[in-house]
Design a protein around this motif. Structure first.
Motif, PDB file in Angstrom:
ATOM      1  N   GLU A  40      61.308  16.166  80.106  1.00 54.49           N
ATOM      2  CA  GLU A  40      61.951  14.904  79.686  1.00 54.49           C
ATOM      3  C   GLU A  40      62.963  15.160  78.572  1.00 54.49           C
ATOM      4  O   GLU A  40      64.080  14.658  78.610  1.00 54.49           O
ATOM      5  N   LYS A  41      62.592  15.955  77.583  1.00 60.15           N
ATOM      6  CA  LYS A  41      63.496  16.245  76.461  1.00 60.15           C
ATOM      7  C   LYS A  41      64.685  17.098  76.907  1.00 60.15           C
ATOM      8  O   LYS A  41      65.771  16.979  76.349  1.00 60.15           O
ATOM      9  N   GLU A  42      64.461  17.950  77.900  1.00 54.91           N
ATOM     10  CA  GLU A  42      65.574  18.770  78.391  1.00 54.91           C
ATOM     11  C   GLU A  42      66.701  17.908  78.960  1.00 54.91           C
ATOM     12  O   GLU A  42      67.864  18.277  78.880  1.00 54.91           O
ATOM     13  N   LEU A  43      66.346  16.768  79.525  1.00 57.51           N
ATOM     14  CA  LEU A  43      67.348  15.901  80.151  1.00 57.51           C
ATOM     15  C   LEU A  43      67.890  14.832  79.212  1.00 57.51           C
ATOM     16  O   LEU A  43      68.926  14.243  79.494  1.00 57.51           O
ATOM     17  N   THR A  44      67.204  14.575  78.106  1.00 57.08           N
ATOM     18  CA  THR A  44      67.619  13.475  77.239  1.00 57.08           C
ATOM     19  C   THR A  44      68.031  13.912  75.834  1.00 57.08           C
ATOM     20  O   THR A  44      68.495  13.083  75.058  1.00 57.08           O
ATOM     21  N   THR A  45      67.852  15.182  75.495  1.00 55.82           N
ATOM     22  CA  THR A  45      68.224  15.676  74.161  1.00 55.82           C
ATOM     23  C   THR A  45      68.970  16.992  74.305  1.00 55.82           C
ATOM     24  O   THR A  45      69.224  17.459  75.412  1.00 55.82           O
TER      25      THR A  45
END
Length: 159
Positions: A40-45
């Motif tokens: 999730e963080k790879e795609l949003t941060t």
């Protein structure tokens, strides 16, 4: 990473779990984060597997790209090949930000000369028939007429 290394980028280890490559001019960086990452963080941060950026360290004209763990390797390779390519990129001089001019190598580009006609071009031109009627310049005069003045009131016969 191979295209970058072949073009002189150097390995660095800025922190645990991160490998970094920098070019000789220091105008870009590629970070590769090892270990487990939150999808999730790879795609949003910016906490992605691959993080590539460029531009001068000071200033606002930096660009960046990220790629997640699931980005196809062929795409990451294509991006690194493109960034590692030393060929200059054409830019309009007036669109270059003033604070980037010191970092850029500006080289004027002249358009190529028109192609030299081939023997086939010459043969085709010679085979064309001249127009049936020759053209020449003939002086012309205006053919517009002045509108007739309206008849004056009261000039007609009275009965």
């Amino acid at each position: 990473m191979v295209p970058l290394i072949k073009n002189g980028w150097q390995f660095q280890h800025p922190r645990w779990g991160v490998m970094e490559l920098k070019p000789p001019d220091g105008m870009a960086t590629l970070e590769y984060t090892t270990g487990r990452l939150d999808p999730e963080k790879e795609l949003t941060t910016l906490q992605a597997r691959w993080h590539l950026w460029g531009g001068p360290k000071s200033g606002h004209a930096r660009w960046y790209a990220t790629a997640s763990t699931h980005t196809p390797t062929a795409l990451v390779k294509a991006i690194t090949q493109s960034v590692a390519d030393p060929a200059p990129l054409p830019r309009w001089k007036d669109s270059l930000l003033p604070w980037l001019r010191d970092s850029a190598q500006l080289i004027p580009v002249t358009p190529p000369a028109p192609p030299v006609p081939t023997p086939l071009d010459v043969q085709r031109a010679a085979a064309r028939r001249p127009p049936a009627l020759g053209t020449r310049s003939i002086p012309r005069w205006s053919t517009t007429s002045v509108a007739a003045a309206p008849a004056a009131a009261g000039t007609g016969r009275r009965r």
